[in-house]
Structure formats: structure tokens, C-alpha cells
Design a protein around this motif. Structure first.
Motif, PDB file in Angstrom:
ATOM      1  N   ILE A 249       7.905   5.003  -0.872  1.00 40.37           N
ATOM      2  CA  ILE A 249       7.515   4.538   0.466  1.00 40.37           C
ATOM      3  C   ILE A 249       8.716   4.687   1.396  1.00 40.37           C
ATOM      4  N   PHE A 250       8.630   5.657   2.293  1.00 40.65           N
ATOM      5  CA  PHE A 250       9.717   5.923   3.232  1.00 40.65           C
ATOM      6  C   PHE A 250       9.487   5.104   4.496  1.00 40.65           C
TER       7      PHE A 250
ATOM      8  N   SER B 114      -0.293  -2.973   3.648  1.00 43.50           N
ATOM      9  CA  SER B 114      -1.391  -2.102   3.249  1.00 43.50           C
ATOM     10  C   SER B 114      -0.930  -1.057   2.230  1.00 43.50           C
ATOM     11  N   VAL B 115       0.218  -0.433   2.482  1.00 44.49           N
ATOM     12  CA  VAL B 115       0.739   0.579   1.556  1.00 44.49           C
ATOM     13  C   VAL B 115       1.115  -0.055   0.222  1.00 44.49           C
ATOM     14  N   LEU B 116       1.691  -1.258   0.265  1.00 43.55           N
ATOM     15  CA  LEU B 116       2.045  -1.949  -0.973  1.00 43.55           C
ATOM     16  C   LEU B 116       0.801  -2.279  -1.789  1.00 43.55           C
TER      17      LEU B 116
ATOM     18  N   SER C  10       3.309   1.867 -12.068  1.00 44.38           N
ATOM     19  CA  SER C  10       4.244   1.239 -13.006  1.00 44.38           C
ATOM     20  C   SER C  10       5.650   1.176 -12.430  1.00 44.38           C
ATOM     21  N   VAL C  11       5.972   2.128 -11.555  1.00 44.66           N
ATOM     22  CA  VAL C  11       7.262   2.160 -10.851  1.00 44.66           C
ATOM     23  C   VAL C  11       7.004   2.669  -9.441  1.00 44.66           C
ATOM     24  N   ARG C  12       7.626   2.042  -8.462  1.00 41.98           N
ATOM     25  CA  ARG C  12       7.540   2.549  -7.088  1.00 41.98           C
ATOM     26  C   ARG C  12       8.860   2.261  -6.380  1.00 41.98           C
ATOM     27  N   TRP C  13       9.106   3.045  -5.341  1.00 34.40           N
ATOM     28  CA  TRP C  13      10.355   2.936  -4.596  1.00 34.40           C
ATOM     29  C   TRP C  13      10.086   2.708  -3.119  1.00 34.40           C
ATOM     30  N   ILE C  14      10.967   1.936  -2.498  1.00 36.38           N
ATOM     31  CA  ILE C  14      10.975   1.784  -1.042  1.00 36.38           C
ATOM     32  C   ILE C  14      12.327   2.284  -0.551  1.00 36.38           C
TER      33      ILE C  14
END
Length: 335
Positions: A15-16, A236-238, A245-249
Motif C-alpha cells: 500500500i503506497f 477501505s484498502v486495509l 498473510s503479509v502486507r506492507w505500507i
């Protein structure tokens, strides 16, 4: 039975917190999509608009007004221009200066101001350095160079932070032939540099230069505030990526940092600092945070007590991706 090759790749949302570029794919989308973290996984890019900008052209127009004098000597600007160079640490500051020049050009083309036409002619001969922090700001300066063709760009890739740019300018200052140290005003005084910035900015460049005897004047040309839509769009994006299982901001500026931490439930309501590592909000953590550079990293640490998981070594897609992959490899998060 399906083989491993038939299995759907694992999606890692990134998520940029920035507005994607118009037209062709944003450089971050392009780079991350073409460089998956492993043969069985891929990146999924998301963007959330964080910042609204308000430009203030009055200071730039006041500078132009001071330079707009009658006469036909187009060489006059070389001595009339009161600065030995311009410093830009963001594309917004560049945009403000470019738009002000476009307005000046419109005035001249409309024959509403002979002084404007004369000034534009003089600016064609203005020969001073345009200093930029980071490659993105340097790239945006090409649109300014199209209007100030005798100027040249310094910094950029070799000066990815304010500290590095200040060191570059100090090194050039030691050269007596360089405009920063050698160009004199009519009174024989060395001309200062003009630092064009936003209302919220770090002082590392002007403070460092002034402490070494280089004159710097600041000009505030824009203000930045968190977009009203940011918290809801981030939520909303979250929600859309909650099953990953893994996500980045990836955070590109200090603005919006608090909303990110609140949306993730990482802020203590009483202290407005991040939860301790043994608090429930850190258990089974799967969301990780990367910063574009040390300015944002330091802000998150100093303001909220958060140590970001990754600080990009270079403020570019390659630097962000490399930092993320090094972290995931070290933590055993890659498949």
C-alpha cells in the motif's frame, strides 16, 4: 491433482501512501510488478491519496516584480537576480516555481505587461545552479530548466537526503569559481542561496549551510495537509487486504503517519505512542511499515515511538523493494 506450478501465486499487498502518476503506470507499480519476491509470490500495488497541497505564489511573484524593471538590457538579470542558486527539496516547490513562470509567460504573451516580457528574456540568460534533493525532485526540475535554459541541475541521485545535498553544496562552496561562493552582488557581497520549501520542512539544509558561512534565504511556496478522504480510503484498502498473510505500507512523508497507526490499532489512546511489543496489537502481526527515507523514519520514531521495519537506502522503487525483500528474507517471510 494440481502441481505446484498450477497453484495461484501468493499475493503480497503493498500500500503506497501517495498519488499514482497519471498516464503510464506509476514507477512503483511497474517496478514491483516486474520484480516479484519469489517464483510463488507477487506484489499487488495499492495507492491511497494522502496529501492536499495549497500553493502560495505571492513570494515568487514578489521576486519577479522586483526584477521587472524597464529597459532592454537582457543581460541585466545576471546581476539583478539576488541569489546565487535555488534549492529544492520537493517536487511541489518546483511545481510552484514553474507555475509562477507560466503565469508570467501568459502575461507576456497577452501583451498585458511589457515588463513581464523583458523579465522572461532576462531569465533566459540566468545561469545559476538548481539544487535538488533526490532523483524525483531532480527529474521535476527538467520542466524548470526548459524555462531557465542557462541553469544547471545539481544533486539528485547523489544527494538523496538534505544532509547529502548540504554536503555537496559545501564541497562546491570551497571552489572559488563556483557561483555559490564566487558570484557577487553589485555591492561586492556574495549572493545567498534561495531555499524554496513547504510550510512544514526540515531545516537541515539551511542550518548546515548557514553554520558554514553560506547565506540562505527561505521562501515558503506551498502548504501541505492530510487529505480529508485519507482515513476512510486507507481503512477501505486495509479491509480489502485483510486476508493477506503479509502486507506492507510504504510511507512517503510524515503527514498521515498518525492516521496510519490509528487505522492499524497501534497507537495507545492515552499516550498517542505505539503499543509495547507485548501488547495485543502486536500479536500475530502481519502488517509491516516501510519509509521512503530517513526524514519519515525519524518522524515516526520521534513522534510516535515507532521504529519502522524498513527505511529505503535510496528513495526510489528499487530501494524500497530491496529493503522490503531483505527484511522478509531475514524474517523468513518469503516463500
Amino acid at each position: 491433482m494440481s502441481s505446484m506450478d498450477d497453484q495461484k501465486p501468493i499475493s503480497i499487498p503493498v500500500i503506497f501512501l501517495k498519488t499514482p502518476l497519471n498516464g503510464p503506470p506509476d514507477p512503483y507499480t511497474s517496478h514491483f510488478s516486474h520484480n516479484p519476491p519469489s517464483p510463488t509470490s507477487l506484489y499487488q500495488s495499492h495507492y491511497v491519496h494522502v496529501l492536499d497541497h495549497t500553493y502560495d505564489f505571492a513570494p515568487i511573484n514578489a521576486l519577479f516584480s522586483d526584477l521587472s524593471i524597464d529597459g532592454s538590457d537582457v543581460e541585466g538579470t545576471i546581476t539583478l537576480f539576488p541569489y546565487g542558486g535555488l534549492i529544492f527539496t520537493s517536487g511541489r516547490a518546483v511545481a510552484a516555481f514553474v507555475v509562477a513562470l507560466e503565469q508570467l509567460s501568459s502575461s507576456a504573451l497577452g501583451n498585458s505587461s511589457k515588463a513581464s516580457a523583458t523579465l522572461l528574456q532576462r531569465l533566459q540568460n540566468l545561469a545559476i545552479p538548481l539544487y535538488a534533493v533526490g532523483p524525483a525532485t531532480a527529474a521535476s526540475l527538467h520542466s524548470l530548466r526548459a524555462r531557465l535554459p542557462a541553469c544547471w541541475i545539481k544533486g539528485g541521485e547523489e544527494a538523496g537526503t538534505g544532509e547529502l545535498l548540504a554536503k555537496l553544496i559545501l564541497k562546491e562552496h570551497q571552489n572559488a569559481a563556483n557561483p555559490v561562493s564566487g558570484e557577487l552582488s553589485g555591492e561586492g557581497v556574495k549572493k545567498p542561496l534561495l531555499f524554496l520549501a513547504g510550510a512544514k520542512h526540515r531545516d537541515i539544509v539551511p542550518v548546515t549551510l548557514v553554520s558554514h558561512g553560506i547565506g540562505v534565504e527561505e521562501m515558503i511556496v506551498y502548504a501541505t495537509a492530510e487529505a480529508l478522504s485519507f482515513p476512510s480510503k486507507l481503512a477501505s484498502v486495509l479491509a480489502d487486504t485483510a486476508d493477506a498473510s503479509v502486507r506492507w505500507i510504504v510511507i512517503f512523508s510524515p503527514t498521515g503517519g498518525e492516521s496510519v497507526l490509528r487505522a492499524l490499532g497501534l497507537l495507545d489512546k492515552e499516550s498517542s505512542k505505539v503499543c509495547r511489543a507485548d501488547d495485543p496489537c502486536w500479536i500475530d502481526r502481519k502488517t509491516f511499515i516501510a519509509s521512503i527515507g530517513p526524514t519519515t523514519r525519524d518522524y515516526m520514531r520521534d513522534t510516535f515511538g515507532l521504529g519502522v521495519d524498513v527505511c529505503a537506502a535510496r528513495p526510489r522503487p528499487e530501494g524500497v523493494r530491496q529493503g522490503i525483500e531483505d527484511f522478509m528474507r531475514a524474517k523468513g517471510l518469503t516463500s
